[in-house]
Design a protein around this motif. Structure first.
Motif, PDB file in Angstrom:
ATOM      1  N   VAL A   8       5.447  10.773  -2.094  1.00 58.79           N
ATOM      2  CA  VAL A   8       6.486   9.972  -1.418  1.00 58.79           C
ATOM      3  C   VAL A   8       6.364  10.178   0.091  1.00 58.79           C
ATOM      4  O   VAL A   8       6.444   9.238   0.890  1.00 58.79           O
ATOM      5  N   TYR A   9       6.129  11.446   0.469  1.00 60.25           N
ATOM      6  CA  TYR A   9       5.948  11.769   1.890  1.00 60.25           C
ATOM      7  C   TYR A   9       4.733  11.028   2.462  1.00 60.25           C
ATOM      8  O   TYR A   9       4.785  10.451   3.551  1.00 60.25           O
ATOM      9  N   GLN A  10       3.619  11.030   1.690  1.00 65.49           N
ATOM     10  CA  GLN A  10       2.419  10.324   2.142  1.00 65.49           C
ATOM     11  C   GLN A  10       2.674   8.817   2.282  1.00 65.49           C
ATOM     12  O   GLN A  10       2.217   8.176   3.232  1.00 65.49           O
TER      13      GLN A  10
ATOM     14  N   LEU B 244      -6.775   9.155   5.814  1.00 64.07           N
ATOM     15  CA  LEU B 244      -6.287  10.533   5.682  1.00 64.07           C
ATOM     16  C   LEU B 244      -5.376  10.703   4.467  1.00 64.07           C
ATOM     17  O   LEU B 244      -5.085  11.826   4.055  1.00 64.07           O
ATOM     18  N   VAL B 245      -4.928   9.557   3.906  1.00 64.47           N
ATOM     19  CA  VAL B 245      -4.071   9.611   2.713  1.00 64.47           C
ATOM     20  C   VAL B 245      -4.853  10.161   1.521  1.00 64.47           C
ATOM     21  O   VAL B 245      -4.307  10.877   0.668  1.00 64.47           O
ATOM     22  N   VAL B 246      -6.158   9.837   1.459  1.00 67.77           N
ATOM     23  CA  VAL B 246      -6.972  10.207   0.284  1.00 67.77           C
ATOM     24  C   VAL B 246      -6.955  11.718   0.042  1.00 67.77           C
ATOM     25  O   VAL B 246      -6.658  12.173  -1.071  1.00 67.77           O
ATOM     26  N   PRO B 247      -7.223  12.548   1.073  1.00 63.03           N
ATOM     27  CA  PRO B 247      -7.122  13.997   0.832  1.00 63.03           C
ATOM     28  C   PRO B 247      -5.699  14.523   0.989  1.00 63.03           C
ATOM     29  O   PRO B 247      -5.468  15.729   0.845  1.00 63.03           O
ATOM     30  N   GLY B 248      -4.748  13.619   1.306  1.00 62.83           N
ATOM     31  CA  GLY B 248      -3.354  14.039   1.467  1.00 62.83           C
ATOM     32  C   GLY B 248      -3.076  14.707   2.800  1.00 62.83           C
ATOM     33  O   GLY B 248      -2.176  15.520   2.924  1.00 62.83           O
ATOM     34  N   TRP B 249      -3.842  14.344   3.837  1.00 62.98           N
ATOM     35  CA  TRP B 249      -3.691  14.980   5.144  1.00 62.98           C
ATOM     36  C   TRP B 249      -2.785  14.193   6.101  1.00 62.98           C
ATOM     37  O   TRP B 249      -2.469  14.674   7.183  1.00 62.98           O
ATOM     38  N   LEU B 250      -2.423  12.976   5.740  1.00 64.03           N
ATOM     39  CA  LEU B 250      -1.616  12.160   6.662  1.00 64.03           C
ATOM     40  C   LEU B 250      -0.186  12.690   6.718  1.00 64.03           C
ATOM     41  O   LEU B 250       0.485  12.810   5.698  1.00 64.03           O
ATOM     42  N   THR B 251       0.273  13.013   7.928  1.00 62.86           N
ATOM     43  CA  THR B 251       1.654  13.482   8.119  1.00 62.86           C
ATOM     44  C   THR B 251       2.412  12.468   8.967  1.00 62.86           C
ATOM     45  O   THR B 251       1.811  11.599   9.612  1.00 62.86           O
ATOM     46  N   LEU B 252       3.741  12.599   8.947  1.00 60.22           N
ATOM     47  CA  LEU B 252       4.551  11.652   9.721  1.00 60.22           C
ATOM     48  C   LEU B 252       4.250  11.730  11.215  1.00 60.22           C
ATOM     49  O   LEU B 252       4.192  10.713  11.906  1.00 60.22           O
ATOM     50  N   TRP B 253       4.062  12.959  11.713  1.00 63.30           N
ATOM     51  CA  TRP B 253       3.827  13.049  13.156  1.00 63.30           C
ATOM     52  C   TRP B 253       2.449  12.525  13.539  1.00 63.30           C
ATOM     53  O   TRP B 253       2.265  11.946  14.605  1.00 63.30           O
ATOM     54  N   ILE B 254       1.449  12.687  12.653  1.00 66.99           N
ATOM     55  CA  ILE B 254       0.137  12.075  12.908  1.00 66.99           C
ATOM     56  C   ILE B 254       0.269  10.551  12.887  1.00 66.99           C
ATOM     57  O   ILE B 254      -0.301   9.842  13.713  1.00 66.99           O
ATOM     58  N   ALA B 255       1.060  10.057  11.914  1.00 62.11           N
ATOM     59  CA  ALA B 255       1.264   8.614  11.783  1.00 62.11           C
ATOM     60  C   ALA B 255       1.905   8.029  13.039  1.00 62.11           C
ATOM     61  O   ALA B 255       1.467   6.991  13.550  1.00 62.11           O
ATOM     62  N   ILE B 256       2.953   8.694  13.555  1.00 60.34           N
ATOM     63  CA  ILE B 256       3.640   8.161  14.736  1.00 60.34           C
ATOM     64  C   ILE B 256       2.746   8.268  15.962  1.00 60.34           C
ATOM     65  O   ILE B 256       2.732   7.391  16.826  1.00 60.34           O
ATOM     66  N   PHE B 257       1.946   9.353  16.033  1.00 57.51           N
ATOM     67  CA  PHE B 257       1.003   9.463  17.153  1.00 57.51           C
ATOM     68  C   PHE B 257      -0.038   8.348  17.086  1.00 57.51           C
ATOM     69  O   PHE B 257      -0.436   7.795  18.113  1.00 57.51           O
ATOM     70  N   ALA B 258      -0.491   8.041  15.879  1.00 52.72           N
ATOM     71  CA  ALA B 258      -1.477   6.967  15.720  1.00 52.72           C
ATOM     72  C   ALA B 258      -0.887   5.634  16.156  1.00 52.72           C
ATOM     73  O   ALA B 258      -1.530   4.858  16.881  1.00 52.72           O
TER      74      ALA B 258
ATOM     75  N   ILE C  87       0.842  -1.210   0.000  1.00 50.57           N
ATOM     76  CA  ILE C  87       0.000   0.000   0.000  1.00 50.57           C
ATOM     77  C   ILE C  87       0.871   1.253   0.000  1.00 50.57           C
ATOM     78  O   ILE C  87       0.619   2.215  -0.738  1.00 50.57           O
ATOM     79  N   SER C  88       1.921   1.224   0.823  1.00 49.38           N
ATOM     80  CA  SER C  88       2.841   2.364   0.904  1.00 49.38           C
ATOM     81  C   SER C  88       3.500   2.629  -0.450  1.00 49.38           C
ATOM     82  O   SER C  88       3.590   3.782  -0.906  1.00 49.38           O
ATOM     83  N   LEU C  89       3.951   1.554  -1.097  1.00 52.63           N
ATOM     84  CA  LEU C  89       4.595   1.695  -2.403  1.00 52.63           C
ATOM     85  C   LEU C  89       3.622   2.274  -3.427  1.00 52.63           C
ATOM     86  O   LEU C  89       3.982   3.156  -4.223  1.00 52.63           O
ATOM     87  N   PHE C  90       2.378   1.806  -3.406  1.00 52.53           N
ATOM     88  CA  PHE C  90       1.379   2.312  -4.343  1.00 52.53           C
ATOM     89  C   PHE C  90       1.098   3.801  -4.090  1.00 52.53           C
ATOM     90  O   PHE C  90       0.952   4.583  -5.034  1.00 52.53           O
ATOM     91  N   VAL C  91       1.012   4.198  -2.796  1.00 47.98           N
ATOM     92  CA  VAL C  91       0.765   5.608  -2.464  1.00 47.98           C
ATOM     93  C   VAL C  91       1.906   6.482  -2.967  1.00 47.98           C
ATOM     94  O   VAL C  91       1.691   7.601  -3.456  1.00 47.98           O
ATOM     95  N   MET C  92       3.143   5.957  -2.878  1.00 50.18           N
ATOM     96  CA  MET C  92       4.312   6.735  -3.315  1.00 50.18           C
ATOM     97  C   MET C  92       4.329   6.965  -4.821  1.00 50.18           C
ATOM     98  O   MET C  92       4.604   8.070  -5.296  1.00 50.18           O
ATOM     99  N   ILE C  93       4.041   5.895  -5.594  1.00 53.22           N
ATOM    100  CA  ILE C  93       4.248   5.998  -7.043  1.00 53.22           C
ATOM    101  C   ILE C  93       2.955   6.085  -7.859  1.00 53.22           C
ATOM    102  O   ILE C  93       2.971   6.517  -9.011  1.00 53.22           O
ATOM    103  N   GLY C  94       1.822   5.669  -7.238  1.00 50.80           N
ATOM    104  CA  GLY C  94       0.562   5.643  -7.993  1.00 50.80           C
ATOM    105  C   GLY C  94       0.113   7.014  -8.486  1.00 50.80           C
ATOM    106  O   GLY C  94       0.018   7.236  -9.713  1.00 50.80           O
ATOM    107  N   PRO C  95      -0.173   7.952  -7.588  1.00 51.79           N
ATOM    108  CA  PRO C  95      -0.650   9.273  -8.040  1.00 51.79           C
ATOM    109  C   PRO C  95       0.323   9.999  -8.977  1.00 51.79           C
ATOM    110  O   PRO C  95      -0.116  10.559  -9.993  1.00 51.79           O
ATOM    111  N   PRO C  96       1.663  10.007  -8.695  1.00 52.62           N
ATOM    112  CA  PRO C  96       2.573  10.676  -9.641  1.00 52.62           C
ATOM    113  C   PRO C  96       2.578  10.027 -11.019  1.00 52.62           C
ATOM    114  O   PRO C  96       2.618  10.708 -12.043  1.00 52.62           O
TER     115      PRO C  96
END
Length: 708
Positions: free
Chosen positions: A344-346, A673-687, A324-333
């Protein structure tokens, strides 16, 4: 024999997560000379079959800086001196200081300033040094655990210029690991605290003098001197003195038990008022307390169905997150022409939020805590599977004698139809050959009455299971048995007055034993076994908990069984049963009700205990057999522990389900949160960190379940 000789058990210090424990197990397994390695994460123990040095084992755990020591009872109880806070978390404090400085510099000089970037980089390197070393090694070996995912995410963040978020993720991850370690240690200490119950030294009488001796140097046969207010250091029997002994630490009983000559005492119990001299019967590693600790720790390694599901699920979950992570990185671009840096950040954030730590720890922390709490309250649960099954019981079957009743029968009536003294002497001589609890009641009365029975010779002695005994005295065959046996064996039974007396005594709840020959009945005795006060309350509470059916299984006669069963409020009463009949009834109950428990003494009811969903032994503290054969052992003879255990099991099941749902739910919510592009690293680590801490703290709530 060979396997036992090559088996070594070690204590492990430094575990942070179940996933890391699995990796450590595989590393030890790979050591040359090791045939098999098993890690018990809940008890923090390692069992090695084969040969390996402590240095080799510690090298296998170097990725987490694990420390190893041999598993000895005394060593297990001794905690290593705790280092000061600043020494334990020096790197974390330094990394935090650099992060604070970097944030100040970012505010004053801007995020692209070299000094700001260097400060963030220093925070990342100092705080994540251990993480990166392990993560990079895993990456080379294509082992994708939590540290690998975190390493990729943080390095990726640095590459795309997200220095601040990379540093924050490192600090939050380090904090989450420290808190998780603290929480798991707290859960393990619910068991380890049992090790501190027994004293490390004791007063021993040797050659007429009293010595203070280390418990490991005390041998079976030594005489302990235990004064008021002191704890008993070893298992043994009282050879002089009497006292009230508080056995709560072993049996969970709230009231002290009076101990007199030849009574059994246990290590870790408290002598309250008198001086006792105790002859030691077991070495320190074989005491009841040591066995309880060993069995509880072994129980933690037995995976419950929910834990097995989670472990199996995690095998597929981590690779799925990687994809899923790989697809998020390369799919939209690639397919939508989106910005590479953004996605890539997402994708890196998906890696962080997808760490399976919360899911993996969701079940074991609850099981470890529940089993530890049960042990402290005098209930030994032999594994997670039995903990879960206890909460799902639909019906419970009870043995009568020694379970629902006190198990200390007394003769309440004796009548002879001839020479009373001779008849009772012959009766007692025959019973002297038997080991049945009812025989003990007859002999107790004979001893009190001064009847001389020990010199009477009994030949051709036969025990008729579930019915009685026979033997020849002075050339004549006698029997001491139930009325049902005499009804077909002796013509004397059919006299009207005999039947009337038998029925009158049985209606009062007595067990009737007849003594006589094939021609006539010589004596009639009635034996009563008092119903425990706790049994009435226990049966009532079980019904309040929703147990659908309670059944009493006994070899006693119908009228006696019904008198006892009615007093207790038992739903169904089955009497005059042979051991094989009990077994068949349990099998039949399982077909109808599904999950059925059998409560017995752990020895006589072994077939029925084995056939039930859960075999529950009464008075486990008094018998090694009960400790070793039952799925659950009530260490005291207190049936009120049964409703407590069922309540604890049900709460543990609820918490396990809550943990699994929450661990998966929060991950899923963060991924959306990935769909609207709102997921950040600090939100991810908090989750990830938040989920891990919440499921751990939720599991620790089981420590608060009390026996009321």
């Amino acid at each position: 024999m060979a396997e036992a000789q090559n088996k070594n058990v070690y204590r492990v210090q430094g575990f942070t997560c179940a996933h890391c424990a699995g990796k450590f197990e595989r590393n030890v397994q790979a050591i040359s000379g090791v045939d098999e390695a098993k890690v018990n994460f809940g008890a923090a123990k390692l069992t090695v079959f084969g040969s390996a040095s402590i240095e080799e084992i510690e090298h296998a755990g170097a990725f987490e800086n694990l420390r190893i020591q041999p598993d000895r009872f005394r060593a297990a109880a001794e905690e290593e001196p705790e280092r000061p806070f600043w020494r334990r978390y020096l790197l974390l404090l330094l990394a935090g200081a650099f992060l604070f400085a970097a944030i100040v510099l970012q505010y004053r000089l801007g995020e692209d300033n070299l000094l700001t970037i260097l400060s963030f980089a220093a925070s990342i390197i100092i705080g994540g040094s251990g993480l990166f070393l392990t993560g990079l090694k895993n990456l080379v070996r294509l082992e994708f655990d939590m540290r690998t995912l975190m390493t990729i995410a943080i390095i990726g963040a640095a590459i795309i210029g997200e220095w601040s978020e990379g540093a924050i993720v490192v600090i939050l991850f380090a904090i989450s690991e420290a808190l998780e370690r603290y929480s798991m240690d707290k859960a393990r200490n619910s068991i380890r605290s049992l090790m501190d119950i027994a004293p490390k030294e004791a007063s021993v009488k040797r050659n007429g003098k009293e010595w203070i001796v280390d418990v490991e140097d005390i041998e079976a046969g030594d005489i302990l001197i235990v004064r008021p207010g002191q704890k008993i250091a070893m298992d043994g029997v009282v050879v002089h003195g009497s006292s009230a002994v508080n056995q709560a630490a072993i049996t969970g009983e709230s009231m002290p038990a009076l101990k007199n000559l030849r009574d059994e005492v246990f290590a870790g119990t408290l002598n309250e008022d008198g001086v006792l001299e105790i002859q030691v019967t077991k070495r320190v590693e074989d005491t009841t307390l040591a066995k309880i600790i060993h069995l509880v720790e072994e129980a933690q390694a037995e995976k419950a169905p929910s834990q097995a599901f989670v472990d199996q699920f995690a095998k597929y979950y981590t690779p799925a997150i990687m994809l899923i992570s790989l697809f998020v990185m390369i799919g939209p671009p690639l397919f939508a022409g989106a910005d590479w840096n953004t996605w890539v950040y997402q994708g890196l954030a998906v890696l962080v939020v997808g760490c399976p730590c919360a899911l993996v720890v969701s079940t074991p922390v609850a099981i470890v805590t529940a089993i530890g709490n049960a042990a402290k309250n005098g209930v030994l649960i032999k594994g997670g599977v039995y903990l879960e099954e206890m909460g799902s019981l639909k019906a419970i079957a009870f043995d009568k004698t020694g379970t629902l009743t006190a198990g200390k029968p007394e003769v309440v009536h004796f009548a002879s139809f001839g020479n009373a003294e001779v008849d009772f002497a012959h009766f007692a001589a025959l019973e002297h050959k038997s080991r049945h609890p009812l025989s003990a009641a007859i002999l107790k009365k004979a001893d009190l009455d001064g009847v001389m029975y020990e010199k009477i010779n009994v030949h051709d002695f036969i025990s008729i299971t579930g019915k009685g005994i026979k033997g020849t005295i002075e050339g004549k065959e006698y029997a001491a048995a139930s009325p049902s046996f005499f009804s077909t064996w002796s013509s004397g039974f059919h006299a009207a007055d005999i039947k009337e007396q038998v029925e009158a005594l049985q209606r009062k709840g007595n067990t009737v034993i007849l003594f006589g020959t094939k021609e006539k009945i010589l004596a009639i005795s009635a034996i009563a076994d008092q119903v425990r006060e706790t049994s009435v309350e226990a049966v009532k509470k079980l019904k309040e908990l929703g147990i659908e059916k309670t059944v009493m299984l006994t070899g006693d006669n119908r009228m006696t069984a019904e008198a006892v069963g009615t007093e207790l409020g038992i739903d169904e009463i089955r009497s005059e049963l042979m051991p094989e009949s009990k077994l068949e009834l349990i099998k039949d109950m399982r077909k109808k009700a599904g999950r059925v428990a059998m409560v017995g003494d752990g020895v006589n009811d072994a077939p029925a205990l084995a056939a039930s969903t859960i075999g529950i032994a009464m008075g486990g503290a008094g018998t090694d057999t009960a400790l070793e054969t039952a799925d659950v052992a009530l260490m005291s003879d207190d049936l009120k522990k049964l409703p407590f255990t069922i309540s604890l099991s049900r709460k543990a099941l609820r918490i396990i389900k809550q943990n699994i749902i929450f661990a998966l739910g929060i991950k899923l919510a963060a991924l959306f949160l990935v769909v609207p592009g709102w997921l950040t690293l600090w939100i991810a680590i908090f989750a990830d960190m938040g989920a891990t801490l919440i499921v751990t703290l939720n599991g620790l709530r089981l420590l608060r379940v009390k026996d009321r």
